[in-house]
Design an enzyme around this catalytic site. Structure first.
Site, PDB file in Angstrom:
ATOM      1  N   LEU A   1       0.811  -1.218   0.000  1.00 32.24           N
ATOM      2  CA  LEU A   1       0.000   0.000   0.000  1.00 32.24           C
ATOM      3  C   LEU A   1       0.846   1.270   0.000  1.00 32.24           C
ATOM      4  CD1 LEU A   1      -2.600  -1.235   2.649  1.00 32.24           C
ATOM      5  CD2 LEU A   1      -2.754  -1.380   0.144  1.00 32.24           C
ATOM      6  N   HIS A   2       0.353   2.268  -0.714  1.00 34.30           N
ATOM      7  CA  HIS A   2       0.998   3.578  -0.741  1.00 34.30           C
ATOM      8  C   HIS A   2      -0.079   4.643  -0.578  1.00 34.30           C
ATOM      9  CE1 HIS A   2      -0.547   3.742  -4.789  1.00 34.30           C
ATOM     10  NE2 HIS A   2       0.113   2.647  -5.117  1.00 34.30           N
TER      11      HIS A   2
ATOM     12  N   LYS B   1      -6.186   6.434 -11.683  1.00 39.99           N
ATOM     13  CA  LYS B   1      -4.846   6.087 -12.199  1.00 39.99           C
ATOM     14  C   LYS B   1      -4.941   4.903 -13.163  1.00 39.99           C
ATOM     15  CE  LYS B   1      -0.400   4.581 -11.790  1.00 39.99           C
ATOM     16  NZ  LYS B   1      -0.609   3.185 -12.132  1.00 39.99           N
TER      17      LYS B   1
ATOM     18  N   GLN C   1      -4.679 -11.896 -13.476  1.00 42.54           N
ATOM     19  CA  GLN C   1      -4.549 -10.670 -14.265  1.00 42.54           C
ATOM     20  C   GLN C   1      -3.120 -10.413 -14.737  1.00 42.54           C
ATOM     21  OE1 GLN C   1      -6.052  -8.258 -10.806  1.00 42.54           O
ATOM     22  NE2 GLN C   1      -4.640  -6.721 -11.583  1.00 42.54           N
TER      23      GLN C   1
ATOM     24  N   SER D   1       2.552   0.901  -6.907  1.00 42.42           N
ATOM     25  CA  SER D   1       3.432  -0.074  -6.239  1.00 42.42           C
ATOM     26  C   SER D   1       4.624  -0.395  -7.131  1.00 42.42           C
ATOM     27  CB  SER D   1       2.666  -1.358  -5.927  1.00 42.42           C
ATOM     28  OG  SER D   1       1.509  -1.054  -5.176  1.00 42.42           O
ATOM     29  N   ARG D   2       4.436  -0.300  -8.447  1.00 43.81           N
ATOM     30  CA  ARG D   2       5.517  -0.651  -9.382  1.00 43.81           C
ATOM     31  C   ARG D   2       6.605   0.424  -9.462  1.00 43.81           C
ATOM     32  NH1 ARG D   2       1.041  -3.387 -12.368  1.00 43.81           N
ATOM     33  NH2 ARG D   2       1.606  -5.586 -12.440  1.00 43.81           N
TER      34      ARG D   2
ATOM     35  N   HIS E   1      -3.422   4.267  -2.376  1.00 43.75           N
ATOM     36  CA  HIS E   1      -4.408   3.370  -1.744  1.00 43.75           C
ATOM     37  C   HIS E   1      -5.029   4.040  -0.516  1.00 43.75           C
ATOM     38  CE1 HIS E   1      -1.551   0.272  -3.522  1.00 43.75           C
ATOM     39  NE2 HIS E   1      -2.701  -0.074  -4.057  1.00 43.75           N
TER      40      HIS E   1
ATOM     41  N   GLN F   1      -9.130   0.272 -16.261  1.00 46.42           N
ATOM     42  CA  GLN F   1      -9.701  -0.678 -15.295  1.00 46.42           C
ATOM     43  C   GLN F   1     -11.015  -0.131 -14.734  1.00 46.42           C
ATOM     44  OE1 GLN F   1      -7.459  -2.995 -12.178  1.00 46.42           O
ATOM     45  NE2 GLN F   1      -8.082  -1.322 -10.881  1.00 46.42           N
TER      46      GLN F   1
HETATM   47  O1  PAF Z   1      -6.010  -2.161  -9.097  1.00 46.16           O
HETATM   48  C1  PAF Z   1      -5.664  -3.203  -8.504  1.00 46.16           C
HETATM   49  O2  PAF Z   1      -4.897  -3.171  -7.543  1.00 46.16           O
HETATM   50  C2  PAF Z   1      -6.187  -4.540  -9.001  1.00 46.16           C
HETATM   51  O3  PAF Z   1      -6.268  -4.567 -10.380  1.00 46.16           O
HETATM   52  C3  PAF Z   1      -7.507  -4.951  -8.341  1.00 46.16           C
HETATM   53  C4  PAF Z   1      -8.634  -3.992  -8.694  1.00 46.16           C
HETATM   54  C5  PAF Z   1      -7.342  -5.015  -6.834  1.00 46.16           C
HETATM   55  C6  PAF Z   1      -7.919  -6.344  -8.831  1.00 46.16           C
HETATM   56  O4  PAF Z   1      -6.946  -7.290  -8.538  1.00 46.16           O
END
Ligand code: PAF
Length: 283
Positions: free
Chosen positions: A33-34, A150, A61, A187-188, A37, A154
């Site tokens: 977490l950062h 971000k 994923q 996180s990356r 989040h 998604q």
């Molecule tokens: O954005 C993310 O961290 C992921 O894609 C999620 C939504 C938790 C699904 O694994």
């Protein structure tokens, strides 16, 4: 704060909360977490009685050759941060709990919305995201769930899935949180060397230039994209995957910028694949 690893216990807690008329807010994450989040948690905390955060690095994923094995993890730190944000429940399942033997059901959001941008370069990625989010929504049973802008594609894919499958949940989009120099938190970013970290804000610089150009009346996406690429390439360290300007809701490519668009970039910088986007309204 309760840490729950079983699906049945999580469903039981949610059923009890709902029975008592309590509002459940949900922030799905892959951990490490950062501030980004934490900002989602703060938005959710204000609107709910029970705040649930899930931490699960979702294998479906990640494509072959992607960073599943190296994805950064620090569960003790994550627990501490959640406690400090007033999280009520961390849902922390393992892979077997989420994908038991003979698991065989997947959610596919089809069409352009998943075929462009990241979907084009990461085939199967959004199938994995939609599947895990569909499962998490069924497990956590939230009244609303918060996702960051971000990961703009998604967010659009999840909104579409929730609409198409009639999930009784509100999807809340939250603004991107940035480092002081503009780099979107991720996180990356952990993968960046100090030299790479220095040039990483070039992506945000290119997005800001796009916004300025569009707002000054340049509505040809090709002209804007060309200038953006030049800004990123100045650093001579990026491998650009895409620079795109698409309709903000449908993610359809646009020939002329006439309504809100998502300006989006994905580029490799060393080992890190960085993505970022902004929504610009030309009016
Ligand atoms: O954005 C993310 O961290 C992921 O894609 C999620 C939504 C938790 C699904 O694994």
């Amino acid at each position: 704060m309760e840490i729950v690893s079983s699906i049945s216990r999580m469903q039981e807690l949610s059923a009890l909360a709902r029975r008592d008329g309590r509002i459940i807010g949900f922030v799905p994450t892959m951990g490490y977490l950062h501030e980004g989040h934490l900002s989602l948690m703060r938005i959710a905390r204000k609107k709910c009685d029970v705040l649930v955060v899930s931490i699960f690095v979702n294998p479906t994923q990640f494509g072959a050759g992607e960073d599943l094995a190296q994805y950064p993890r620090n569960i003790e730190r994550d627990k501490k941060l959640c406690r400090e944000e007033g999280v009520d429940v961390i849902f922390l399942p393992d892979e077997r709990e989420m994908y038991p033997e003979n698991y065989s059901t997947y959610v596919e959001v089809s069409g352009n919305i998943t075929n462009v941008l990241c979907g084009y370069f990461r085939p199967g990625h959004f199938r994995g995201v939609a599947t895990v989010v569909a499962k998490l929504l069924n497990i956590v049973q939230p009244h609303f769930a918060v996702f960051g802008q971000k990961d703009g594609q998604q967010l659009a894919v999840i909104r579409r899935m929730v609409r198409d499958l009639n999930y009784p949940v509100e999807i809340v989009g939250a603004p991107t949180v940035r480092e002081p120099d503009g780099l979107a938190m991720s996180s990356r970013n952990e993968y960046l060397t100090p030299k790479e970290r220095k040039v990483a804000p070039k992506i945000y610089e290119s997005l800001m230039l796009a916004e300025k150009m569009i707002q000054s009346g340049i509505f040809d996406p090709e002209i804007v994209k060309d200038r953006m690429r030049r800004v990123i390439e100045e650093a001579k360290m990026f491998r650009i995957q895409y620079v795109e300007i698409v309709d903000a809701e449908t993610l359809e490519p646009v020939k002329k910028i006439e309504s809100p668009v998502m300006v989006a970039v994905a580029a490799f910088l060393g080992k890190a694949r960085l993505i970022d986007n902004i929504v610009v309204n030309p009016r």
